[in-house]
Scaffold this active site. Structure first.
Site, PDB file in Angstrom:
ATOM      1  N   LYS A  24       0.868  -1.194   0.000  1.00  0.00           N
ATOM      2  CA  LYS A  24       0.000   0.000   0.000  1.00  0.00           C
ATOM      3  C   LYS A  24       0.896   1.232   0.000  1.00  0.00           C
ATOM      4  O   LYS A  24       1.814   1.339   0.813  1.00  0.00           O
ATOM      5  CB  LYS A  24      -0.868  -0.014   1.266  1.00  0.00           C
ATOM      6  CG  LYS A  24      -1.619   1.266   1.525  1.00  0.00           C
ATOM      7  CD  LYS A  24      -1.562   1.690   2.993  1.00  0.00           C
ATOM      8  CE  LYS A  24      -0.161   1.979   3.448  1.00  0.00           C
ATOM      9  NZ  LYS A  24      -0.023   2.592   4.770  1.00  0.00           N
ATOM     10  N   SER A 111       7.207  -0.956   7.891  1.00  0.00           N
ATOM     11  CA  SER A 111       7.895  -0.061   6.962  1.00  0.00           C
ATOM     12  C   SER A 111       6.980   0.920   6.231  1.00  0.00           C
ATOM     13  O   SER A 111       7.392   1.525   5.246  1.00  0.00           O
ATOM     14  CB  SER A 111       8.671  -0.894   5.943  1.00  0.00           C
ATOM     15  OG  SER A 111       7.804  -1.457   4.989  1.00  0.00           O
ATOM     16  N   GLY A 116       1.777  -6.023   6.958  1.00  0.00           N
ATOM     17  CA  GLY A 116       0.957  -6.852   7.852  1.00  0.00           C
ATOM     18  C   GLY A 116      -0.524  -6.707   7.529  1.00  0.00           C
ATOM     19  O   GLY A 116      -1.286  -7.678   7.582  1.00  0.00           O
ATOM     20  N   SER A 117      -0.931  -5.500   7.150  1.00  0.00           N
ATOM     21  CA  SER A 117      -2.343  -5.246   6.826  1.00  0.00           C
ATOM     22  C   SER A 117      -2.726  -5.948   5.527  1.00  0.00           C
ATOM     23  O   SER A 117      -3.802  -6.539   5.414  1.00  0.00           O
ATOM     24  CB  SER A 117      -2.593  -3.747   6.663  1.00  0.00           C
ATOM     25  OG  SER A 117      -2.176  -3.063   7.813  1.00  0.00           O
ATOM     26  N   ALA A 118      -1.851  -5.881   4.520  1.00  0.00           N
ATOM     27  CA  ALA A 118      -2.131  -6.540   3.239  1.00  0.00           C
ATOM     28  C   ALA A 118      -2.187  -8.059   3.436  1.00  0.00           C
ATOM     29  O   ALA A 118      -3.027  -8.736   2.841  1.00  0.00           O
ATOM     30  CB  ALA A 118      -1.052  -6.175   2.222  1.00  0.00           C
ATOM     31  N   ASP A 150      -5.451   0.055   8.568  1.00  0.00           N
ATOM     32  CA  ASP A 150      -5.148  -0.044   7.131  1.00  0.00           C
ATOM     33  C   ASP A 150      -5.746  -1.287   6.476  1.00  0.00           C
ATOM     34  O   ASP A 150      -5.683  -1.431   5.250  1.00  0.00           O
ATOM     35  CB  ASP A 150      -3.623  -0.110   6.918  1.00  0.00           C
ATOM     36  CG  ASP A 150      -2.964   1.245   7.068  1.00  0.00           C
ATOM     37  OD1 ASP A 150      -3.681   2.242   7.238  1.00  0.00           O
ATOM     38  OD2 ASP A 150      -1.719   1.291   7.015  1.00  0.00           O
TER      39      ASP A 150
HETATM   40  O1  C5P Z   1      -4.567   0.266  13.518  1.00  0.00           O
HETATM   41  P1  C5P Z   1      -3.110  -0.056  13.594  1.00  0.00           P
HETATM   42  O2  C5P Z   1      -2.831  -1.192  14.549  1.00  0.00           O
HETATM   43  O3  C5P Z   1      -2.466  -0.267  12.272  1.00  0.00           O
HETATM   44  O4  C5P Z   1      -2.436   1.244  14.196  1.00  0.00           O
HETATM   45  C1  C5P Z   1      -1.227   1.201  14.887  1.00  0.00           C
HETATM   46  C2  C5P Z   1      -1.120   2.450  15.753  1.00  0.00           C
HETATM   47  O5  C5P Z   1      -0.942   3.600  14.907  1.00  0.00           O
HETATM   48  C3  C5P Z   1      -2.309   2.761  16.604  1.00  0.00           C
HETATM   49  O6  C5P Z   1      -2.245   2.095  17.828  1.00  0.00           O
HETATM   50  C4  C5P Z   1      -2.210   4.270  16.774  1.00  0.00           C
HETATM   51  O7  C5P Z   1      -1.250   4.577  17.769  1.00  0.00           O
HETATM   52  C5  C5P Z   1      -1.631   4.724  15.450  1.00  0.00           C
HETATM   53  N1  C5P Z   1      -2.669   5.157  14.490  1.00  0.00           N
HETATM   54  C6  C5P Z   1      -3.325   6.362  14.706  1.00  0.00           C
HETATM   55  N2  C5P Z   1      -4.278   6.773  13.814  1.00  0.00           N
HETATM   56  C7  C5P Z   1      -4.579   6.039  12.723  1.00  0.00           C
HETATM   57  C8  C5P Z   1      -3.915   4.819  12.479  1.00  0.00           C
HETATM   58  C9  C5P Z   1      -2.952   4.409  13.388  1.00  0.00           C
HETATM   59  O8  C5P Z   1      -3.061   7.057  15.692  1.00  0.00           O
HETATM   60  N3  C5P Z   1      -5.507   6.481  11.878  1.00  0.00           N
END
Ligand code: C5P
Length: 297
Positions: A24, A111, A116-118, A150
């Site tokens: 992504k 990175s 991990g999301s994909a 993501d």
């Molecule tokens: O959702 P994900 O686990 O990928 O996000 C990792 C961290 O990135 C979250 O715990 C948060 O601290 C931060 N984050 C955020 N706002 C977003 C996406 C991620 O603050 N829109």
């Protein structure tokens, strides 16, 4: 069911087609505020590359995962997005069947290109097929969001403008660009980058009505930003060197960091010039990782 990481290679190699979990790329990422849960609200343009991780799925009694590929060592064998996605999908569908998942980990870990999301999104799609389950779209998207901000956009897998914390997805026709991805091989924690962000209420993207072709898009993108660049460069100054190296390459039309970094991308004039630049980065910066690819349209 407890997942296992014992040898699933022979099963997974022999059955099922390879699925690409595409990288992504945040062509632009404006951070516009904070929501009540402390997540950041975003206005972002995302696209995906033809290249990415690859996954295969096969019927199996247990849930097992076998990881290979250049970045396999970065995957926590017991706690990773692939197993979490499989377990959550199993719970949602009430089907606790097993699966042998084979992951070829080509993307650098932590990175900024949503590896991990994909992978998690590819597991949701692959296991829906393997287990012959068809969750309601709303439930599947909610589960994807639970797995990470993501994951819904990776599940959609097409160019889009993104809002909310990542769950608002407006598909957008964005041309395919030849690209080079460059990473200094320094993993960067997303929460750390968001925490280090100075200003959270930045302006939204100013989107022209109909950018005309590649040149129109490049002009529009040049006026946009990635608001996470400054905090990421503060944490990992080498990102600045990757951006400089891209910007100093004459055939590179736009250089920017993706997501929370550290991967940077360059949009290039042609596939040939992108390939040449990736080879040169490999020669001149032995400690960096780089690859030439193109984005999907
Ligand atoms: O959702 P994900 O686990 O990928 O996000 C990792 C961290 O990135 C979250 O715990 C948060 O601290 C931060 N984050 C955020 N706002 C977003 C996406 C991620 O603050 N829109």
């Amino acid at each position: 069911m407890m997942p296992t990481t014992r040898k699933a290679d022979s099963v997974a190699h022999s059955q099922g087609d390879w699925q690409t979990a595409r990288a992504k790329i945040n062509l632009a990422l404006h951070v516009t505020g904070l929501d009540k849960a402390g997540y950041h609200t975003l206005d972002s343009l995302v696209t995906f590359t033809e290249w990415g991780d690859r996954l295969r799925f096969a019927a199996n009694d247990d849930l097992s995962l076998c990881v290979r590929g250049p970045f396999a060592a970065g995957i926590d064998r017991d706690d990773n997005s692939v197993l979490e996605a499989a377990q959550k999908l199993g719970a949602l569908s009430g089907s606790l069947r097993g699966a042998a998942v084979f992951l070829e980990k080509n993307m650098p870990v932590a990175s900024g290109i949503g590896g991990g999301s994909a992978d998690a999104a590819a597991v949701l799609k692959g296991l829906c097929r393997l287990w012959d389950v068809e969750p309601d779209n709303y439930d599947l998207n909610a589960l994807a969001l639970e797995l990470g901000a993501d994951v819904p956009m990776c599940l959609a897998g097409r160019p889009a403008r993104i809002g909310g914390i990542g769950e608002v997805i407006d598909p957008l026709a964005i041309p395919s660009f030849p690209m080079v991805l460059v990473n200094p091989r320094i993993p960067l924690s997303t929460p750390r980058v968001f925490e280090a962000l100075g200003k959270r209420d930045n302006t939204a993207i100013s989107m022209p009505d109909n950018p005309d072709g590649t040149q129109g898009w490049l002009t529009a993108l040049t006026r946009m930003r990635n608001d996470l660049t400054a905090p990421a460069v503060n944490l990992v100054p080498e990102i600045g060197n990757c951006l400089d190296a891209l910007e100093q390459t004459p055939s590179c039309r736009l250089a920017r960091m993706s997501g929370s970094g550290a991967t940077c991308f360059g949009i290039f004039d042609s596939a040939d010039s992108a390939g040449e630049a990736a080879r040169r980065f490999g020669r001149d910066h032995g400690d960096w990782w780089s690859i030439a690819t193109r984005s999907v349209s």
